[in-house]
Design a protein around this motif. Structure first.
Motif, short mmCIF file in Angstrom:
data_model
loop_
_atom_site.label_atom_id
_atom_site.label_comp_id
_atom_site.label_asym_id
_atom_site.label_seq_id
_atom_site.Cartn_x
_atom_site.Cartn_y
_atom_site.Cartn_z
N GLY A 7 0.82 -1.20 0.00
CA GLY A 7 0.00 0.00 0.00
C GLY A 7 0.85 1.25 0.00
N ASP A 8 1.34 1.63 1.18
CA ASP A 8 2.14 2.86 1.29
C ASP A 8 3.60 2.62 0.95
N VAL A 9 3.99 1.36 0.78
CA VAL A 9 5.37 1.03 0.45
C VAL A 9 5.38 -0.28 -0.32
N GLN A 10 6.34 -0.41 -1.24
CA GLN A 10 6.51 -1.65 -1.98
C GLN A 10 7.88 -2.22 -1.63
N LEU A 11 7.90 -3.43 -1.10
CA LEU A 11 9.14 -4.04 -0.64
C LEU A 11 9.64 -5.09 -1.63
N ASN A 12 10.89 -4.94 -2.02
CA ASN A 12 11.55 -5.95 -2.84
C ASN A 12 12.00 -7.09 -1.93
N TYR A 13 11.68 -8.32 -2.32
CA TYR A 13 12.09 -9.45 -1.51
C TYR A 13 12.52 -10.60 -2.41
N ARG A 14 13.19 -11.56 -1.81
CA ARG A 14 13.67 -12.73 -2.54
C ARG A 14 13.51 -13.96 -1.67
N GLU A 15 13.11 -15.05 -2.30
CA GLU A 15 13.02 -16.33 -1.60
C GLU A 15 13.98 -17.33 -2.22
N ASP A 16 14.70 -18.04 -1.36
CA ASP A 16 15.59 -19.12 -1.78
C ASP A 16 15.26 -20.37 -0.97
N GLY A 17 15.87 -21.49 -1.37
CA GLY A 17 15.64 -22.73 -0.64
C GLY A 17 14.34 -23.39 -1.04
N SER A 18 13.66 -23.98 -0.05
CA SER A 18 12.45 -24.75 -0.31
C SER A 18 11.20 -23.96 0.10
N PRO A 19 10.23 -23.80 -0.80
CA PRO A 19 9.00 -23.09 -0.46
C PRO A 19 8.24 -23.71 0.71
N SER A 20 8.45 -25.01 0.92
CA SER A 20 7.74 -25.70 2.01
C SER A 20 8.59 -25.85 3.27
N GLY A 21 9.78 -25.28 3.25
CA GLY A 21 10.69 -25.43 4.38
C GLY A 21 10.34 -24.52 5.55
N ARG A 22 11.01 -24.75 6.65
CA ARG A 22 10.84 -23.87 7.80
C ARG A 22 11.46 -22.51 7.49
N PRO A 23 10.77 -21.41 7.82
CA PRO A 23 11.22 -20.10 7.34
C PRO A 23 12.30 -19.46 8.20
N ILE A 24 13.22 -18.78 7.52
CA ILE A 24 14.19 -17.92 8.15
C ILE A 24 14.19 -16.61 7.37
N VAL A 25 14.13 -15.50 8.07
CA VAL A 25 13.95 -14.18 7.45
C VAL A 25 15.13 -13.30 7.82
N PHE A 26 15.65 -12.56 6.84
CA PHE A 26 16.81 -11.70 7.04
C PHE A 26 16.45 -10.25 6.75
N ALA A 27 16.84 -9.35 7.66
CA ALA A 27 16.65 -7.91 7.48
C ALA A 27 18.02 -7.23 7.46
N ASN A 28 18.24 -6.40 6.44
CA ASN A 28 19.56 -5.81 6.22
C ASN A 28 19.83 -4.59 7.09
N SER A 29 21.05 -4.12 7.00
CA SER A 29 21.50 -2.97 7.78
C SER A 29 21.32 -1.67 7.00
N LEU A 30 21.48 -0.57 7.68
CA LEU A 30 21.43 0.75 7.07
C LEU A 30 22.50 0.85 5.98
N GLY A 31 22.10 1.28 4.78
CA GLY A 31 23.06 1.48 3.72
C GLY A 31 23.43 0.26 2.92
N THR A 32 22.72 -0.86 3.14
CA THR A 32 22.95 -2.07 2.35
C THR A 32 21.62 -2.54 1.76
N ASP A 33 21.64 -3.71 1.15
CA ASP A 33 20.41 -4.29 0.62
C ASP A 33 20.42 -5.79 0.92
N LEU A 34 19.49 -6.51 0.34
CA LEU A 34 19.35 -7.94 0.68
C LEU A 34 20.57 -8.77 0.29
#
Length: 263
Positions: A7-34
């Motif tokens: 809505g107010d923001v569009q987030l670029n994201y990427r998925e790797d590994g198995s779509p059915s696997g247990r999830p792990i999520v990474f958030a980047n630091s200031l001044g970097t990207d995924l």
């Protein structure tokens, strides 16, 4: 790469590994990207569902007008995970990403099984220092702070490796508006009280040569959470996932095993 329209923001994201696997999520630091996490993702078990995203104002995510609040950044992560139908994830955040991780755990514990706080704190710096950085970027652009940022980010050995220009370019590719927006969010955040109320498996990681969030500051924050673990990575600065990816990944994989996220 995919875009989540929130809505107010569009987030670029990427998925790797198995779509059915247990999830792990990474958030980047200031001044970097995924791509901050590339070396770690390459070392993780492929049966995990690995999700990375660019913070608002960073990478290929949209750039709303600054300033941003930490509440908005936490809400971005919350809405992204809800849209992706993620529950019981391990959330890994570095620097401002680690602040987002703390805020999200406080707000939506149902989304998380465990927390990895890398090179972060409940409170980072002072409002005056962040305002000075905002003013510098506003008046002279990101190039005006780039050299000082590289000194804080990387340990002496890495400084001589020839890899620093790549990360300087990464910083300079970011939107100045997005950068100062996130600076404002950090400046307004003090999570000491809410983080001290958290009760979930937590791993803290720090770099011995971190000039942005010194190891003692990271340890102080991690110690707020009962039962947490803390690991110090030597010869690493603010981005140990870049400087020492083998050691960082080993600590992360050990934690994933300990909490039952992988076998």
């Amino acid at each position: 790469m995919q875009i989540a329209d929130l809505g107010d923001v569009q987030l670029n994201y990427r998925e790797d590994g198995s779509p059915s696997g247990r999830p792990i999520v990474f958030a980047n630091s200031l001044g970097t990207d995924l791509h901050l996490w590339d070396e770690v993702v390459d070392r993780l078990p492929k049966d995990l569902r690995i999700i990375r995203y660019d913070l608002r104002g960073h990478g290929r995510s949209s750039v709303p007008p600054a300033p941003y609040s930490m509440g908005a950044l936490v809400r971005d992560a919350e809405r992204l995970l809800d849209q992706l139908e993620v529950r019981d994830c391990i959330f890994v955040g570095l620097s401002i990403g680690g602040m987002i991780a703390q805020g999200l755990a406080v707000k939506r514990l149902d989304l998380m099984r465990g927390l990895v706080l890398s090179n972060t704190a409940a409170k980072i710096g002072t409002a005056a220092n962040w305002q000075a950085r905002i003013d510098s970027v506003r008046s002279s652009g990101l190039d005006s702070i780039a050299d000082a940022v590289m000194e804080r980010w990387f340990a002496p050995a890495f400084q001589k490796s020839g890899q620093v220009p790549k990360w300087r370019d990464t910083l300079l590719r970011q939107s100045s508006e997005g950068y100062v927006g996130c600076c404002a969010a950090i400046a307004g955040t003090d999570f000491y009280t809410p983080t001290s109320g958290l009760r979930l498996p937590t791993l803290g990681i720090a770099g011995s040569d971190d000039g942005a969030t010194p190891a003692d500051l990271v340890r102080e924050t991690v110690d707020l959470i009962p039962g947490s673990k803390f690991e110090l990575i030597r010869r690493a600065g603010h981005l140990p996932c870049v400087e020492q990816p083998d050691i960082f990944s080993n600590h992360l994989i050990t934690f994933l095993r300990e909490v039952g996220h992988i076998d």
